[in-house]
Design a protein around this motif. Structure first.
Motif, PDB file in Angstrom:
ATOM      1  N   HIS A 131     -32.024  30.399 108.571  1.00 29.00           N
ATOM      2  CA  HIS A 131     -32.062  29.163 109.377  1.00 29.00           C
ATOM      3  C   HIS A 131     -30.834  29.042 110.277  1.00 29.00           C
ATOM      4  CE1 HIS A 131     -35.630  27.470 107.534  1.00 29.00           C
ATOM      5  NE2 HIS A 131     -35.123  27.615 106.326  1.00 29.00           N
ATOM      6  N   THR A 132     -30.453  30.136 110.890  1.00 23.57           N
ATOM      7  CA  THR A 132     -29.312  30.112 111.813  1.00 23.57           C
ATOM      8  C   THR A 132     -29.725  30.563 113.213  1.00 23.57           C
ATOM      9  OG1 THR A 132     -28.650  32.369 111.157  1.00 23.57           O
ATOM     10  CG2 THR A 132     -27.640  30.523 109.956  1.00 23.57           C
ATOM     11  N   SER A 133     -31.008  30.487 113.523  1.00 18.75           N
ATOM     12  CA  SER A 133     -31.513  31.011 114.799  1.00 18.75           C
ATOM     13  C   SER A 133     -31.310  30.066 115.972  1.00 18.75           C
ATOM     14  CB  SER A 133     -33.006  31.323 114.685  1.00 18.75           C
ATOM     15  OG  SER A 133     -33.762  30.114 114.593  1.00 18.75           O
ATOM     16  N   GLY A 134     -31.300  28.758 115.710  1.00 22.18           N
ATOM     17  CA  GLY A 134     -31.249  27.773 116.788  1.00 22.18           C
ATOM     18  C   GLY A 134     -32.615  27.420 117.345  1.00 22.18           C
ATOM     19  N   ILE A 135     -33.676  28.033 116.824  1.00 24.52           N
ATOM     20  CA  ILE A 135     -35.036  27.735 117.288  1.00 24.52           C
ATOM     21  C   ILE A 135     -35.481  26.389 116.735  1.00 24.52           C
ATOM     22  CG2 ILE A 135     -37.453  28.480 117.188  1.00 24.52           C
ATOM     23  CD1 ILE A 135     -36.446  31.363 117.100  1.00 24.52           C
ATOM     24  N   ARG A 136     -36.073  25.595 117.594  1.00 24.61           N
ATOM     25  CA  ARG A 136     -36.441  24.222 117.215  1.00 24.61           C
ATOM     26  C   ARG A 136     -37.619  24.186 116.246  1.00 24.61           C
ATOM     27  NH1 ARG A 136     -36.076  23.680 123.089  1.00 24.61           N
ATOM     28  NH2 ARG A 136     -33.966  22.994 123.601  1.00 24.61           N
ATOM     29  N   PHE A 170     -28.765  25.722 119.478  1.00 23.23           N
ATOM     30  CA  PHE A 170     -27.379  26.198 119.422  1.00 23.23           C
ATOM     31  C   PHE A 170     -27.391  27.721 119.496  1.00 23.23           C
ATOM     32  CE2 PHE A 170     -28.975  25.375 115.142  1.00 23.23           C
ATOM     33  CZ  PHE A 170     -28.847  26.612 114.537  1.00 23.23           C
ATOM     34  N   ILE A 171     -26.234  28.313 119.689  1.00 22.38           N
ATOM     35  CA  ILE A 171     -26.102  29.767 119.738  1.00 22.38           C
ATOM     36  C   ILE A 171     -26.460  30.343 118.368  1.00 22.38           C
ATOM     37  CG2 ILE A 171     -24.476  31.683 120.013  1.00 22.38           C
ATOM     38  CD1 ILE A 171     -22.877  29.866 121.907  1.00 22.38           C
ATOM     39  N   PRO A 172     -27.332  31.355 118.302  1.00 24.19           N
ATOM     40  CA  PRO A 172     -27.719  31.934 117.016  1.00 24.19           C
ATOM     41  C   PRO A 172     -26.510  32.336 116.173  1.00 24.19           C
ATOM     42  CG  PRO A 172     -29.123  32.794 118.761  1.00 24.19           C
ATOM     43  CD  PRO A 172     -28.038  31.998 119.439  1.00 24.19           C
ATOM     44  N   GLY A 173     -26.533  31.936 114.915  1.00 25.47           N
ATOM     45  CA  GLY A 173     -25.452  32.256 113.999  1.00 25.47           C
ATOM     46  C   GLY A 173     -24.307  31.270 114.009  1.00 25.47           C
ATOM     47  N   LYS A 288     -24.463  34.190 106.246  1.00 24.14           N
ATOM     48  CA  LYS A 288     -23.133  33.978 106.815  1.00 24.14           C
ATOM     49  C   LYS A 288     -23.266  33.578 108.275  1.00 24.14           C
ATOM     50  CE  LYS A 288     -20.321  37.006 103.902  1.00 24.14           C
ATOM     51  NZ  LYS A 288     -19.400  38.176 103.874  1.00 24.14           N
ATOM     52  N   LEU A 289     -22.378  32.698 108.700  1.00 22.60           N
ATOM     53  CA  LEU A 289     -22.329  32.286 110.097  1.00 22.60           C
ATOM     54  C   LEU A 289     -21.503  33.287 110.901  1.00 22.60           C
ATOM     55  CD1 LEU A 289     -21.700  28.456 109.616  1.00 22.60           C
ATOM     56  CD2 LEU A 289     -23.884  29.644 109.855  1.00 22.60           C
ATOM     57  N   ASN A 290     -21.511  33.111 112.204  1.00 23.24           N
ATOM     58  CA  ASN A 290     -20.747  34.012 113.076  1.00 23.24           C
ATOM     59  C   ASN A 290     -19.262  34.015 112.745  1.00 23.24           C
ATOM     60  OD1 ASN A 290     -23.101  34.625 114.429  1.00 23.24           O
ATOM     61  ND2 ASN A 290     -22.753  33.165 116.092  1.00 23.24           N
ATOM     62  N   ASN A 291     -18.760  32.875 112.256  1.00 20.56           N
ATOM     63  CA  ASN A 291     -17.332  32.783 111.942  1.00 20.56           C
ATOM     64  C   ASN A 291     -16.999  33.328 110.551  1.00 20.56           C
ATOM     65  OD1 ASN A 291     -18.319  30.805 110.241  1.00 20.56           O
ATOM     66  ND2 ASN A 291     -17.327  29.097 111.291  1.00 20.56           N
ATOM     67  N   GLY A 292     -18.007  33.897 109.882  1.00 21.94           N
ATOM     68  CA  GLY A 292     -17.785  34.484 108.568  1.00 21.94           C
ATOM     69  C   GLY A 292     -17.983  33.533 107.410  1.00 21.94           C
ATOM     70  N   LYS A 293     -18.193  32.254 107.705  1.00 21.93           N
ATOM     71  CA  LYS A 293     -18.371  31.271 106.639  1.00 21.93           C
ATOM     72  C   LYS A 293     -19.707  31.483 105.944  1.00 21.93           C
ATOM     73  CE  LYS A 293     -18.286  26.348 105.549  1.00 21.93           C
ATOM     74  NZ  LYS A 293     -18.061  24.962 106.044  1.00 21.93           N
ATOM     75  N   GLU A 294     -19.659  31.470 104.621  1.00 24.14           N
ATOM     76  CA  GLU A 294     -20.856  31.669 103.823  1.00 24.14           C
ATOM     77  C   GLU A 294     -21.619  30.360 103.675  1.00 24.14           C
ATOM     78  OE1 GLU A 294     -21.271  34.561 100.135  1.00 24.14           O
ATOM     79  OE2 GLU A 294     -20.579  32.594  99.462  1.00 24.14           O
TER      80      GLU A 294
END
Length: 558
Positions: A131-136, A170-173, A288-294
């Motif tokens: 669920h980090t795609s940004g798709i509505r 939002f930007i993916p990830g 994980k997000l782009n910033n490395g946060k789990e």
């Protein structure tokens, strides 16, 4: 020595727990039944409960009615719609396909779905899973486009809506944002790469190996499902009504099953009969997000801790169905609860069951735990006049609002929450210092950033001025037809008796409240916050920025 003793104690708990008899004593049954007493009558809908330990369903019972019209009771055989609990099965299908080399989790989804729009950013299968795609969300988009709550959202219609999307939230990830669309697309990817329908793929890969004989994915609202439990909810006068399922998409939902079958799925988490331990490990790997946060969300299931033990958990809800399962893999135990009365209290029963069966090994002493400040004197401002400019109303891009005011020389957020001045223009909640508000002042605007441990990113809010009563001439500049190319639908803003309304042929007119001159608030839950777009001070449209849907543009065409 202390560490060794703790380890031996935990080992003893696990061994002792695993050695329990597979039949429950009467005292335990009484305790379980007391948790579900509210639904234990034959005059209303209720729920079904299952408890799995090792390789057995050690407790299974129904409460209340599965169907009020023919007085059919809820039983462990009653077929329930799983809602979002279905997602973990989709995640597992994708996991198995990845192991077979038919897809790659980090591949761009356009490899498999070339008809999806080019958003200018790579979206991977893993983004969909986490669920980090940004798709509505397709369900929200369907309502906006005009599908009433009584209408049927099919897989075909959902895919048509997704094909037309031209921008992302939002930007993916960049962040986690739950969207059913992700799993609708995953089901379609599975169909494309396997050459099978998603329903038959799940049947071959999961249901047959596990012996789940009463389980299947359904995307046809006209299909007859024997033993199906009816769905109910309560209206405003607390009387029951039918609450029909109106979403028949695959991947995000679509699964029909019962307690007896779901018990086999629970066992598969710690004794795999479909796939193997490596597949389960991948299914339950946190994103994980782009910033490395789990994040806690894995591949269709949340991974967290409960009572000190690792837990896999997911719930679901649609119409009057409420579903939830929780698995403690290290203890080889799981809990299943399905309800058909629209009662959210069903979700709380998972934790209450855990208290009866799961030993609590959580560390009660939390190192470096923030001290909870109780003395309100620490919130007393040394120079209240110096921060008056920070008071007022603030709004975030998604419509989230905060109000700051000074009362008795103390800064309060939303009237009740006291803030303590940490330094400069940074404040924190009196009762939770980890939640901070950093104000920024410049010539253009005053804003505040909200920081919280539960947020992956701070929320940025801008101060707005409440306008005095606007003239009809000013209000008239907002009126017109607003068209959304992505959804091929229009809404109108009209002026009636000095009041703006949002109108559409399919919905009742909604009163518009202006927050400043650029933010419109409506009564529609799916079109709650509209951000006005301008060019050279002329209104050219608005963006729907409404919780999980962001930057959905409507152009003013007259």
């Amino acid at each position: 020595m202390i560490v060794k003793n703790i380890f031996l104690g935990m080992l003893f708990l696990i061994i002792a727990f695993a050695g329990f008899s597979q039949s429950l004593p009467e005292s335990s049954k009484i305790k379980i039944d007391s948790l579900f007493k509210k639904w234990d009558n034959l005059n209303s809908p209720g729920c079904v409960v299952g408890i799995v330990r090792n390789d057995s369903l050690i407790y299974a019972r129904g409460y209340g009615l599965a169907n009020l019209e023919d007085n059919t009771s809820n039983t462990p055989q009653s077929i329930y719609y799983m809602c979002s609990v279905s997602k973990q099965f989709t995640g597992y299908v994708i996991t198995l396909l990845a192991r077979q080399g038919k897809l790659k989790l980090d591949e761009d989804i356009h490899t498999y779905l070339p008809w999806m729009a080019d958003f200018g950013k790579k979206i991977t299968i893993r983004n969909l899973l986490n669920h980090t795609s940004g798709i509505r969300d397709d369900i929200d988009m369907a309502r906006i486009s005009g599908l009433s709550i009584e209408g049927i959202l099919t897989q075909e219609l959902a895919l048509n809506i997704l094909k037309k999307q031209r921008s992302l939230n939002f930007i993916p990830g960049e962040k986690f944002s739950y969207s059913n669309s992700n799993y609708v697309l995953l089901a379609e990817i599975a169909r494309v790469v396997s050459g099978q329908s998603f329903a038959s793929l799940a049947e071959d890969a999961i249901f047959k190996p596990l012996g789940m004989k009463d389980s299947r994915f359904v995307d046809n609202n006209q299909e007859i499902i024997k033993g199906r439990t009816a769905s109910y909810s309560y209206n405003s006068i607390k009387s029951l009504k039918n609450s029909s399922q109106n979403v028949y998409t695959l991947g995000d939902g679509g699964l029909f099953t019962n307690i007896n079958d779901m018990a086999h799925w629970v066992m598969n988490f710690y004794s795999p009969q479909s796939g193997d331990a490596k597949d389960i490990e991948q299914l339950t790997e946190k994103g994980k997000l782009n910033n490395g946060k789990e994040i806690n969300y894995a591949l269709g299931i949340n991974v967290d801790k409960s009572r000190g033990w690792k837990r896999f958990i997911h719930n679901g809800g649609l119409a009057g169905y409420r579903t939830i399962i929780a698995v403690y893999p290290d203890l080889k135990i799981g809990f299943i609860v399905f309800g058909n009365s629209g009662d959210n209290e069903i979700y709380t029963k998972i934790d209450q069951l855990a208290v009866l069966f799961i030993p609590d090994i959580s560390n009660k002493v939390v190192i470096n735990q923030p001290i909870i400040r109780k003395d309100s004197l620490s919130a007393l401002l040394k120079n209240p006049d110096s921060i008056k400019k920070l008071t007022g109303d603030y709004i975030a891009e998604n419509g989230y609002r905060l109000k700051f005011s000074i009362i008795n020389d103390k800064l309060r957020m939303n009237q009740n929450n006291l803030l303590v001045n940490d330094s400069g223009n940074t404040f924190s909640l009196l009762t939770n210092p980890a939640v901070k508000y950093a104000f920024h002042v410049n010539k253009k605007e005053i804003s505040v950033d909200l920081f919280s441990p539960v947020l992956s990113q701070p929320i940025h809010l801008i101060k707005f001025l409440k306008d005095t009563l606007l003239s009809d001439k000013v209000l008239q500049t907002y009126t017109g037809t607003y068209y959304c190319p992505e959804l091929d639908c229009s809404y109108h803003i009209v002026l009636i008796d000095h009041q703006l309304f949002l109108t559409n042929n399919l919905y009742a007119d909604s009163k518009i409240t202006l927050l400043g001159k650029d933010h419109l608030i409506t009564d529609y839950d799916f079109l709650y916050h509209l951000h006005i777009l301008k060019m050279d001070e002329k209104i050219i449209g608005f963006e729907l920025n409404n919780g999980e849907i962001m930057h959905l543009r409507f152009n003013k065409i007259d």
